[in-house]
Design a protein around this motif. Sequence first.
Motif, PDB file in Angstrom:
ATOM      1  N   LYS A 421      43.254  68.086 -43.721  1.00 36.40           N
ATOM      2  CA  LYS A 421      42.553  67.094 -43.243  1.00 36.40           C
ATOM      3  C   LYS A 421      43.142  66.176 -42.368  1.00 36.40           C
ATOM      4  O   LYS A 421      44.398  65.695 -42.610  1.00 36.40           O
ATOM      5  N   GLU A 422      42.627  65.903 -40.985  1.00 37.21           N
ATOM      6  CA  GLU A 422      43.159  65.124 -40.090  1.00 37.21           C
ATOM      7  C   GLU A 422      42.754  63.537 -40.311  1.00 37.21           C
ATOM      8  O   GLU A 422      41.803  63.319 -40.706  1.00 37.21           O
ATOM      9  N   SER A 423      43.706  62.850 -39.585  1.00 32.93           N
ATOM     10  CA  SER A 423      43.184  61.476 -39.594  1.00 32.93           C
ATOM     11  C   SER A 423      42.591  60.845 -38.434  1.00 32.93           C
ATOM     12  O   SER A 423      41.892  59.687 -38.212  1.00 32.93           O
ATOM     13  N   PHE A 424      42.389  61.668 -37.296  1.00 31.81           N
ATOM     14  CA  PHE A 424      41.779  61.598 -36.053  1.00 31.81           C
ATOM     15  C   PHE A 424      40.189  61.638 -35.929  1.00 31.81           C
ATOM     16  O   PHE A 424      39.681  62.524 -36.926  1.00 31.81           O
ATOM     17  N   THR A 431      34.679  63.463 -40.780  1.00 32.75           N
ATOM     18  CA  THR A 431      36.052  63.622 -40.934  1.00 32.75           C
ATOM     19  C   THR A 431      36.499  65.201 -40.602  1.00 32.75           C
ATOM     20  O   THR A 431      35.837  66.172 -40.220  1.00 32.75           O
ATOM     21  N   ILE A 432      37.664  65.196 -39.762  1.00 37.46           N
ATOM     22  CA  ILE A 432      38.172  66.433 -38.916  1.00 37.46           C
ATOM     23  C   ILE A 432      39.091  67.141 -40.082  1.00 37.46           C
ATOM     24  O   ILE A 432      39.975  66.648 -40.514  1.00 37.46           O
ATOM     25  N   TRP A 433      38.838  68.662 -40.121  1.00 39.22           N
ATOM     26  CA  TRP A 433      39.705  69.352 -40.583  1.00 39.22           C
ATOM     27  C   TRP A 433      40.032  70.398 -39.898  1.00 39.22           C
ATOM     28  O   TRP A 433      39.201  71.078 -39.000  1.00 39.22           O
TER      29      TRP A 433
END
Length: 449
Positions: A421-424, A431-433
């Motif tokens: 799970k990315e923060s950007f 949400t970016i995975w």
Amino acid sequence: MKPKNILKYAMIVFLALHLFSACTSDTSAEQKFDKTPAERLNEQKSELNTALLSSEFGWKAVYFTDDTQLGGYTHLFKFSANGKVQMASDFNNDTATYESDYDVVLGSTVSLLFTTYNRIHLLSDSNSFPTTALRGRGYLGDFQFLYYGQENGDILFKSNRLVKEVRFVKATAQDWVDLPKNLVTEQNVVGASTRPLFRLLETNDGTAVKKYDFAFSRATRFAVSNSIAAGSSEVLSFGVGYTPTGIVVSPAIVVAGQKLTTFVYNDADGSLTATGTGGVKATIKYSNSPLVLTDDYKTFLDGKPQMILSYIAANLYTAPTTSQYCKNLLDQANATLPANQKIARVQIYFNSPFGNYIEYRFNGGRPSVFHNFTTTEDAVNKTIILNHDSWDNGAALIPAPAFLKNLDDEFMNASGLYIKKESFKITFSNTIWTITSASSNFRITTYQL
């Protein structure tokens, strides 16, 4: 007159004469006030004109427009007395030399002004921007530079827009020849598709080693490195400028009080190293696995709520976290399809009412195909393994589509997948995975739907 009064007046006369003598002998004070501001500006103008013409092969500047979010761009200048300047840069693949006009102008201070369009103006073009956050602001560059003097043969300027120091150093004939090599360095910094996907910045103060997760954006030439030490919030962020042999960074990376700015490239392992004294150094290098293994993959194991991860080609093909190898496989699959029927989405369903499956969705009315799978957990390596079950078209079982084999095999590899799970964010607030192979350079970027 009383003797007491005589002594008083004598002392007054003595002090007056002493002060007069001090003033008349202070030649620096005379020099300070014997010229008007206009005269001093004209002297500076003449001084700068002379300096610009003094270097046989011109000048070189690595221009960091804003090293809190952007990297450096190398520019070469060769000034002529007739107001012409020859200029080249590594802003993009065009490293040719172009001629334009310049002037040394007077204002509140003396400044160098590039009066007609050339390579330096690419950084100030508001219609050209590397990120959506810089829309309408371009690369925050200038084409007018305020003159601040000279130091050890260098000419010192400050940018007019953000008042950042810009240093002109004397160029050599080789600098002009080697400028295209900066673009080779760019490819080396980005990394070949054969290199591992994971990178780290490692610092050594001579006694202790610290590690940071290294992430680099080609579009902005900017790097962000987060400490992997438990409980640490330390972040090293810096702009990157290319050289024929490596990179320069700004601001400097400080290790044991030493400022490290120049990294040399090693083609054998793809590393970049800046070396200080007493064992101090900083190295950017590759890793075959993530520096920190997360439990993010557990979100997708059996029995968890439904999760849908979607690669949308229109938005995520160009994502910096979509690996070149992944793009190659997508291109390979698309090359077998009619022009209007390319892969639009790769959508992965976990724990849906219909089980686990990958939907390959296409443009142009081509129907989707579905790869059904089961999952296995590798708790030691913190990966999830997708196991083949069957293929169908939504109505009946079908053979595995041959044109999708190489792409699909990466999802089904026996070593499993890291899911993070990315923060950007990218374009949208979803949400970016990222999904990364544990055994190859495959990494695809997805939205959570």
